[in-house]
Design a protein around this motif. Structure first.
Motif, short mmCIF file in Angstrom:
data_model
loop_
_atom_site.label_atom_id
_atom_site.label_comp_id
_atom_site.label_asym_id
_atom_site.label_seq_id
_atom_site.Cartn_x
_atom_site.Cartn_y
_atom_site.Cartn_z
N VAL A 134 -67.78 27.29 32.07
CA VAL A 134 -67.52 27.18 33.45
C VAL A 134 -66.86 25.57 33.78
CG1 VAL A 134 -68.22 26.73 36.28
CG2 VAL A 134 -69.56 28.71 34.67
N ILE A 135 -67.39 25.23 33.10
CA ILE A 135 -67.19 23.84 33.60
C ILE A 135 -65.76 23.61 32.54
CG2 ILE A 135 -67.15 21.22 32.85
CD1 ILE A 135 -70.05 21.58 32.96
N TRP A 136 -65.75 24.04 31.65
CA TRP A 136 -64.09 23.77 30.40
C TRP A 136 -62.88 24.78 31.03
CZ3 TRP A 136 -66.41 24.95 24.84
CH2 TRP A 136 -66.99 23.86 24.26
N GLY A 137 -63.16 26.08 31.45
CA GLY A 137 -62.59 27.09 32.46
C GLY A 137 -62.32 26.36 33.72
N MET A 138 -62.72 25.73 34.59
CA MET A 138 -62.10 25.05 36.05
C MET A 138 -61.14 23.23 35.32
SD MET A 138 -66.21 24.48 38.03
CE MET A 138 -64.99 23.43 39.08
N ILE A 139 -61.45 23.28 34.25
CA ILE A 139 -60.04 22.16 33.60
C ILE A 139 -59.46 22.50 33.37
CG2 ILE A 139 -59.74 20.12 31.73
CD1 ILE A 139 -63.29 19.80 32.03
N SER A 140 -59.62 24.22 32.80
CA SER A 140 -57.75 24.62 32.50
C SER A 140 -57.55 25.14 33.66
CB SER A 140 -59.12 25.76 31.31
OG SER A 140 -57.57 26.77 30.92
N PHE A 141 -58.40 25.27 34.24
CA PHE A 141 -57.66 26.40 35.32
C PHE A 141 -56.85 25.16 36.23
CE2 PHE A 141 -57.61 27.34 39.88
CZ PHE A 141 -56.47 28.86 40.00
N LEU A 142 -57.53 24.34 35.88
CA LEU A 142 -56.35 22.57 36.96
C LEU A 142 -55.60 22.27 36.47
CD1 LEU A 142 -60.08 20.39 38.24
CD2 LEU A 142 -58.79 21.39 39.68
N CYS A 143 -55.59 22.23 34.98
CA CYS A 143 -54.43 21.97 34.47
C CYS A 143 -53.52 23.01 34.46
CB CYS A 143 -54.68 21.89 32.75
SG CYS A 143 -55.46 20.58 31.71
N LEU A 144 -53.62 24.62 34.68
CA LEU A 144 -52.49 25.20 34.76
C LEU A 144 -51.52 24.99 36.26
CD1 LEU A 144 -50.65 27.36 35.05
CD2 LEU A 144 -52.64 29.16 35.31
N CYS A 145 -53.14 24.30 37.08
CA CYS A 145 -52.07 24.36 38.59
C CYS A 145 -51.42 22.79 38.57
CB CYS A 145 -53.84 24.59 39.64
SG CYS A 145 -54.38 26.09 40.11
N GLY A 146 -52.12 22.20 37.84
CA GLY A 146 -51.53 21.10 38.04
C GLY A 146 -49.69 20.83 36.79
N SER A 147 -49.83 21.48 35.89
CA SER A 147 -48.47 22.09 35.12
C SER A 147 -47.85 22.39 37.24
CB SER A 147 -49.07 22.41 34.27
OG SER A 147 -48.60 24.53 34.90
N VAL A 148 -47.62 22.95 37.41
CA VAL A 148 -46.88 23.41 38.67
C VAL A 148 -46.71 22.41 39.07
CG1 VAL A 148 -46.61 25.24 39.82
CG2 VAL A 148 -47.26 26.13 38.04
N TYR A 149 -47.61 21.39 39.90
CA TYR A 149 -47.59 20.55 41.07
C TYR A 149 -46.48 19.62 40.33
CZ TYR A 149 -48.61 16.38 43.77
OH TYR A 149 -48.40 14.86 43.83
N LEU A 150 -46.47 19.51 39.48
CA LEU A 150 -46.00 18.26 38.47
C LEU A 150 -44.57 18.66 38.30
CD1 LEU A 150 -49.12 16.55 35.88
CD2 LEU A 150 -47.87 16.10 38.42
N GLY A 151 -44.37 19.65 37.31
CA GLY A 151 -43.20 20.62 37.39
C GLY A 151 -42.58 20.38 38.64
N LEU A 152 -42.85 20.64 39.66
CA LEU A 152 -42.33 20.56 40.57
C LEU A 152 -41.52 18.67 41.64
CD1 LEU A 152 -44.31 22.98 43.31
CD2 LEU A 152 -41.87 23.95 42.37
N VAL A 153 -42.80 18.03 41.18
CA VAL A 153 -42.18 16.36 40.84
C VAL A 153 -41.59 16.13 40.01
CG1 VAL A 153 -43.55 14.36 40.91
CG2 VAL A 153 -44.80 16.09 41.91
N ILE A 154 -41.67 16.50 38.96
CA ILE A 154 -40.64 16.31 37.62
C ILE A 154 -39.02 16.87 38.34
CG2 ILE A 154 -39.13 16.14 35.91
CD1 ILE A 154 -42.43 16.79 35.04
N LEU A 155 -38.62 18.41 39.31
CA LEU A 155 -38.08 18.59 40.09
C LEU A 155 -37.20 18.03 41.07
CD1 LEU A 155 -38.33 21.82 38.28
CD2 LEU A 155 -36.80 20.50 36.98
#
Length: 232
Positions: free
Chosen positions: A210-231
């Motif tokens: 569960v802990i690893w799954g939450m971290i993995s999901f946060l990485c997915l969400c974070g990648s979209v957010y950081l992508g928007l910041v970069i662009l």
């Protein structure tokens, strides 16, 4: 300065990024059980096993071999190293590579670097692969990425960034699904989480899943957010 609060979102590049991620997500989920996605699933398994190997080498261990199987399973044979870092490195490392590839897709130079690094990793693993499924995967994706690179540089077919983004989205989604399927929905005594629970008994194998799954999901969400910041 980076637009961390995403004021005045979204410009044309941000909209294109969001729409493309959304379309890729829908396509991946729609084709999840088909053979069309099998090569991309196997490249995700490869990155999972490569993350174990990298953690082993970084902690002064020795990698004796890597296997990726046609049934979407894999194994990395290691000796020495810091075991409690090597075990979670597969799932968490796979999530990290998904994030890195998604962010790399926002810039052509970064996409070229990402493609080059992926080809280099596949070339190195080709010589320590222990089965023909992994060898074939390495050769196939090296050829595939080389063709995409040539098309990018010599024709009007500009798809390198989109290929890197697709692999990144695929990797992120598969990582979250793999954690749920292997570690949470069913208990597998030989899983990385169960082995990690023996070393760190403060959580069960399912708890670590569960802990690893939450971290993995946060990485997915974070990648979209950081992508928007970069662009922005």
């Amino acid at each position: 300065m980076p637009n961390w609060e995403l004021h005045n979102c979204c410009n044309r590049d941000q909209v294109t990024f969001l729409v493309t991620v959304g379309v890729f997500t829908v396509v991946i989920l729609a084709l999840w059980r088909t053979v069309l996605l099998t090569p991309f699933k196997l490249i995700t398994v490869f990155l999972h096993e490569a993350s174990h190997a990298i953690a082993c080498k970084l902690t002064c261990g020795q990698v004796e071999g890597i296997q990726v199987h046609a049934n979407e399973g894999g194994v990395t044979q290691t000796r020495g190293g810091v075991y409690w870092l090597i075990l979670p490195a597969g799932y968490l490392g796979s999530s990290f590579w998904g994030l890195a590839l998604i962010l790399a897709s926002t810039d052509l130079v970064a996409a070229r670097v990402a493609a080059g690094c992926l080809v280099l990793a596949l070339f190195i693993v080709l010589f320590i692969a222990k089965n023909w499924t992994l060898r074939g995967l390495c050769i196939g994706f090296i050829i595939f990425l080389a063709i995409v690179w040539v098309l990018q540089e010599t024709t009007t077919v500009r798809i390198l960034r989109y290929v890197i983004l697709f692999i990144g989205v695929m990797n992120s989604l598969f990582s979250v699904y793999d954690i749920y399927d292997d570690l949470i929905s069913r208990r597998v005594n030989s899983s990385d989480a169960e082995k990690f629970a023996e070393i760190c008994p403060c959580c069960t194998g399912v708890g670590w899943g569960v802990i690893w799954g939450m971290i993995s999901f946060l990485c997915l969400c974070g990648s979209v957010y950081l992508g928007l910041v970069i662009l922005s």
